[in-house]
Design a protein around this motif. Structure first.
Motif, PDB file in Angstrom:
ATOM      1  N   ARG A 178       0.908  -1.332   0.010  1.00  0.00           N
ATOM      2  CA  ARG A 178      -0.207  -0.023  -0.017  1.00  0.00           C
ATOM      3  C   ARG A 178       0.833   1.219   0.140  1.00  0.00           C
ATOM      4  NH1 ARG A 178      -4.305   1.284   4.645  1.00  0.00           N
ATOM      5  NH2 ARG A 178      -2.220   1.039   5.968  1.00  0.00           N
ATOM      6  N   ASN A 179       1.776   1.427   0.974  1.00  0.00           N
ATOM      7  CA  ASN A 179       2.620   2.584   1.209  1.00  0.00           C
ATOM      8  C   ASN A 179       3.530   2.924  -0.211  1.00  0.00           C
ATOM      9  OD1 ASN A 179       1.342   3.557   3.310  1.00  0.00           O
ATOM     10  ND2 ASN A 179       2.660   2.742   4.737  1.00  0.00           N
ATOM     11  N   MET A 180       3.822   1.648  -0.767  1.00  0.00           N
ATOM     12  CA  MET A 180       4.993   1.782  -1.898  1.00  0.00           C
ATOM     13  C   MET A 180       4.047   2.233  -3.147  1.00  0.00           C
ATOM     14  SD  MET A 180       7.043  -1.310  -3.707  1.00  0.00           S
ATOM     15  CE  MET A 180       5.520  -2.107  -4.143  1.00  0.00           C
ATOM     16  N   LEU A 181       2.822   1.905  -3.319  1.00  0.00           N
ATOM     17  CA  LEU A 181       2.148   2.091  -4.403  1.00  0.00           C
ATOM     18  C   LEU A 181       1.486   3.735  -4.309  1.00  0.00           C
ATOM     19  CD1 LEU A 181      -0.026  -1.102  -5.204  1.00  0.00           C
ATOM     20  CD2 LEU A 181       1.608  -0.241  -6.535  1.00  0.00           C
ATOM     21  N   PHE A 182       1.129   3.985  -2.982  1.00  0.00           N
ATOM     22  CA  PHE A 182       0.624   5.463  -2.756  1.00  0.00           C
ATOM     23  C   PHE A 182       1.810   6.140  -2.974  1.00  0.00           C
ATOM     24  CE2 PHE A 182      -2.904   4.148   0.699  1.00  0.00           C
ATOM     25  CZ  PHE A 182      -3.615   3.498  -0.422  1.00  0.00           C
ATOM     26  N   LEU A 183       2.829   6.253  -2.610  1.00  0.00           N
ATOM     27  CA  LEU A 183       4.129   7.027  -2.684  1.00  0.00           C
ATOM     28  C   LEU A 183       4.431   7.040  -4.070  1.00  0.00           C
ATOM     29  CD1 LEU A 183       5.913   6.551   0.674  1.00  0.00           C
ATOM     30  CD2 LEU A 183       4.686   8.790  -0.007  1.00  0.00           C
ATOM     31  N   THR A 184       4.191   5.926  -4.884  1.00  0.00           N
ATOM     32  CA  THR A 184       4.790   6.007  -6.316  1.00  0.00           C
ATOM     33  C   THR A 184       3.794   6.846  -7.250  1.00  0.00           C
ATOM     34  OG1 THR A 184       5.736   3.772  -5.757  1.00  0.00           O
ATOM     35  CG2 THR A 184       5.158   4.265  -8.071  1.00  0.00           C
ATOM     36  N   SER A 189      14.878   3.990   0.820  1.00  0.00           N
ATOM     37  CA  SER A 189      15.052   3.112  -0.267  1.00  0.00           C
ATOM     38  C   SER A 189      14.043   3.353  -1.126  1.00  0.00           C
ATOM     39  CB  SER A 189      14.571   1.661   0.244  1.00  0.00           C
ATOM     40  OG  SER A 189      14.838   0.762  -1.052  1.00  0.00           O
ATOM     41  N   LEU A 190      12.843   3.882  -1.134  1.00  0.00           N
ATOM     42  CA  LEU A 190      11.867   4.099  -1.978  1.00  0.00           C
ATOM     43  C   LEU A 190      12.255   5.714  -2.499  1.00  0.00           C
ATOM     44  CD1 LEU A 190       9.402   3.324  -3.610  1.00  0.00           C
ATOM     45  CD2 LEU A 190       7.923   4.435  -1.814  1.00  0.00           C
ATOM     46  N   GLU A 191      12.528   6.553  -1.583  1.00  0.00           N
ATOM     47  CA  GLU A 191      13.045   7.894  -2.367  1.00  0.00           C
ATOM     48  C   GLU A 191      14.080   7.573  -3.235  1.00  0.00           C
ATOM     49  OE1 GLU A 191      13.628  11.427   0.533  1.00  0.00           O
ATOM     50  OE2 GLU A 191      15.742  10.474   0.240  1.00  0.00           O
ATOM     51  N   THR A 192      15.112   6.942  -3.215  1.00  0.00           N
ATOM     52  CA  THR A 192      15.954   6.762  -3.997  1.00  0.00           C
ATOM     53  C   THR A 192      15.447   6.104  -5.397  1.00  0.00           C
ATOM     54  OG1 THR A 192      17.722   6.528  -2.287  1.00  0.00           O
ATOM     55  CG2 THR A 192      18.327   5.409  -4.479  1.00  0.00           C
ATOM     56  N   THR A 193      14.801   5.086  -5.301  1.00  0.00           N
ATOM     57  CA  THR A 193      14.104   4.437  -6.374  1.00  0.00           C
ATOM     58  C   THR A 193      13.212   5.528  -7.234  1.00  0.00           C
ATOM     59  OG1 THR A 193      14.020   2.308  -5.073  1.00  0.00           O
ATOM     60  CG2 THR A 193      12.643   2.411  -7.096  1.00  0.00           C
ATOM     61  N   LEU A 194      12.453   6.028  -6.491  1.00  0.00           N
ATOM     62  CA  LEU A 194      11.619   7.139  -7.302  1.00  0.00           C
ATOM     63  C   LEU A 194      12.462   8.260  -8.113  1.00  0.00           C
ATOM     64  CD1 LEU A 194       8.900   7.749  -4.667  1.00  0.00           C
ATOM     65  CD2 LEU A 194       8.563   6.454  -6.472  1.00  0.00           C
ATOM     66  N   THR A 195      13.631   8.599  -7.407  1.00  0.00           N
ATOM     67  CA  THR A 195      14.424   9.616  -8.089  1.00  0.00           C
ATOM     68  C   THR A 195      15.128   9.005  -9.235  1.00  0.00           C
ATOM     69  OG1 THR A 195      14.751  10.741  -6.124  1.00  0.00           O
ATOM     70  CG2 THR A 195      16.501  11.011  -7.765  1.00  0.00           C
ATOM     71  N   LEU A 196      15.550   7.761  -9.124  1.00  0.00           N
ATOM     72  CA  LEU A 196      16.274   7.245 -10.328  1.00  0.00           C
ATOM     73  C   LEU A 196      14.987   6.690 -11.375  1.00  0.00           C
ATOM     74  CD1 LEU A 196      18.567   4.558  -8.184  1.00  0.00           C
ATOM     75  CD2 LEU A 196      19.161   6.587  -9.575  1.00  0.00           C
ATOM     76  N   ALA A 197      14.126   6.106 -10.871  1.00  0.00           N
ATOM     77  CA  ALA A 197      13.058   5.736 -11.813  1.00  0.00           C
ATOM     78  C   ALA A 197      12.369   7.054 -12.646  1.00  0.00           C
ATOM     79  CB  ALA A 197      11.805   4.926 -11.290  1.00  0.00           C
ATOM     80  N   MET A 198      12.475   7.960 -12.326  1.00  0.00           N
ATOM     81  CA  MET A 198      12.014   9.250 -13.096  1.00  0.00           C
ATOM     82  C   MET A 198      12.930  10.463 -13.497  1.00  0.00           C
ATOM     83  SD  MET A 198       8.196   9.507 -11.382  1.00  0.00           S
ATOM     84  CE  MET A 198       7.899   8.511 -10.091  1.00  0.00           C
ATOM     85  N   ASP A 199      14.127   9.910 -13.010  1.00  0.00           N
ATOM     86  CA  ASP A 199      15.366  10.942 -13.259  1.00  0.00           C
ATOM     87  C   ASP A 199      14.982  12.270 -12.710  1.00  0.00           C
ATOM     88  OD1 ASP A 199      17.834  11.816 -13.957  1.00  0.00           O
ATOM     89  OD2 ASP A 199      17.217  12.076 -16.051  1.00  0.00           O
ATOM     90  N   TYR A 200      14.416  12.499 -11.636  1.00  0.00           N
ATOM     91  CA  TYR A 200      13.785  13.523 -11.091  1.00  0.00           C
ATOM     92  C   TYR A 200      13.992  13.416  -9.567  1.00  0.00           C
ATOM     93  CZ  TYR A 200      10.166  17.046 -10.373  1.00  0.00           C
ATOM     94  OH  TYR A 200       9.105  18.004  -9.919  1.00  0.00           O
ATOM     95  N   GLU A 201      14.520  14.579  -8.792  1.00  0.00           N
ATOM     96  CA  GLU A 201      14.883  14.518  -7.388  1.00  0.00           C
ATOM     97  C   GLU A 201      13.667  14.476  -6.576  1.00  0.00           C
ATOM     98  OE1 GLU A 201      17.835  16.186  -4.263  1.00  0.00           O
ATOM     99  OE2 GLU A 201      17.980  16.925  -6.094  1.00  0.00           O
TER     100      GLU A 201
END
Length: 221
Positions: A100-106, A142-154
């Protein structure tokens, strides 16, 4: 170029996210609240979220996440499942919604990027995480890093409650001047009872214990 001083708040209409919403309103020039309809047992929490945002001038959006209900059956989405009143010796409580939190934050990150927003605010807490692995600091980092890498957006995922307990969360709400709003207009209860709740479910017990502990301190000052 300086980043805009804006934030997206993941907002359920419960105690923690409401406290975070008003915390963000003090800190950022613009705040957008984002709620999720995932077939939760009590849609009343979305009504609470709408009402709070409308009354306090916060832009509010609700995203459809109905697929989560199909993928991860649990006691928060199934009326025929009784909520675990005690944490099991092994595994997670049946009120835990996988992912849930992973999807919500994504989804919040995707939403934020379209609006040139870099900050996501969520009310998770490792101090009161109730056995939920997606409320831990290591997951958020971990998710903060992943989101930044996934969208090339900090992205920056801010967790104002991460290291404080429910007593301190009530104190924060009081210092923000929203103690009565949080106490009377939010829905934390797994049985869908507003405010102080049913008093019996795990969420209510945690909330009430923190409130009682805080009032002991406040009333003796």
């Amino acid at each position: 170029m300086a980043k805009p001083n804006k934030a997206v708040v993941v907002f359920s209409g419960g105690q923690d996210s409401t406290t975070c919403l008003f915390w963000a309103k003090k800190k950022y020039d613009e705040v957008i609240a984002l709620s999720f309809n995932y077939g939760q047992r009590h849609s009343k929490e979305l009504e609470c979220a709408k009402k709070i945002c409308k009354e306090h001038g916060v832009e509010h959006h609700i995203l459809d996440m109905g697929l989560l209900n199909q993928l991860a059956p649990n006691s928060l989405t199934r009326v025929d499942m009784e909520v675990d009143h005690e944490a099991p010796e092994e595994g997670t409580p049946n009120s835990f919604v996988d992912g849930r939190n992973m999807l919500f934050l994504t989804f919040a990150a995707v939403f934020a990027k379209q609006r040139d927003i870099h900050v996501l605010v969520t009310g998770v807490s490792q101090s009161d995480f109730s056995g939920y692995p997606d409320c831990r600091h290591v997951f958020i980092s971990s998710l903060e890093t992943t989101l930044t890498l996934a969208m090339d957006y900090e992205f920056e995922v801010i967790t104002p409650l991460m290291w404080i307990d429910k007593k301190q969360t009530w104190e924060m709400a009081d210092k923000l001047g929203v103690f009565d709003i949080v106490r009377n207009e939010t829905l934390t209860c797994y049985n869908g009872v507003m405010g102080d709740g049913c008093g019996e479910c795990p969420a209510c017990k945690l909330r009430r214990h923190g409130l009682e502990e805080y009032l002991k301190v406040r009333d003796h000052k």
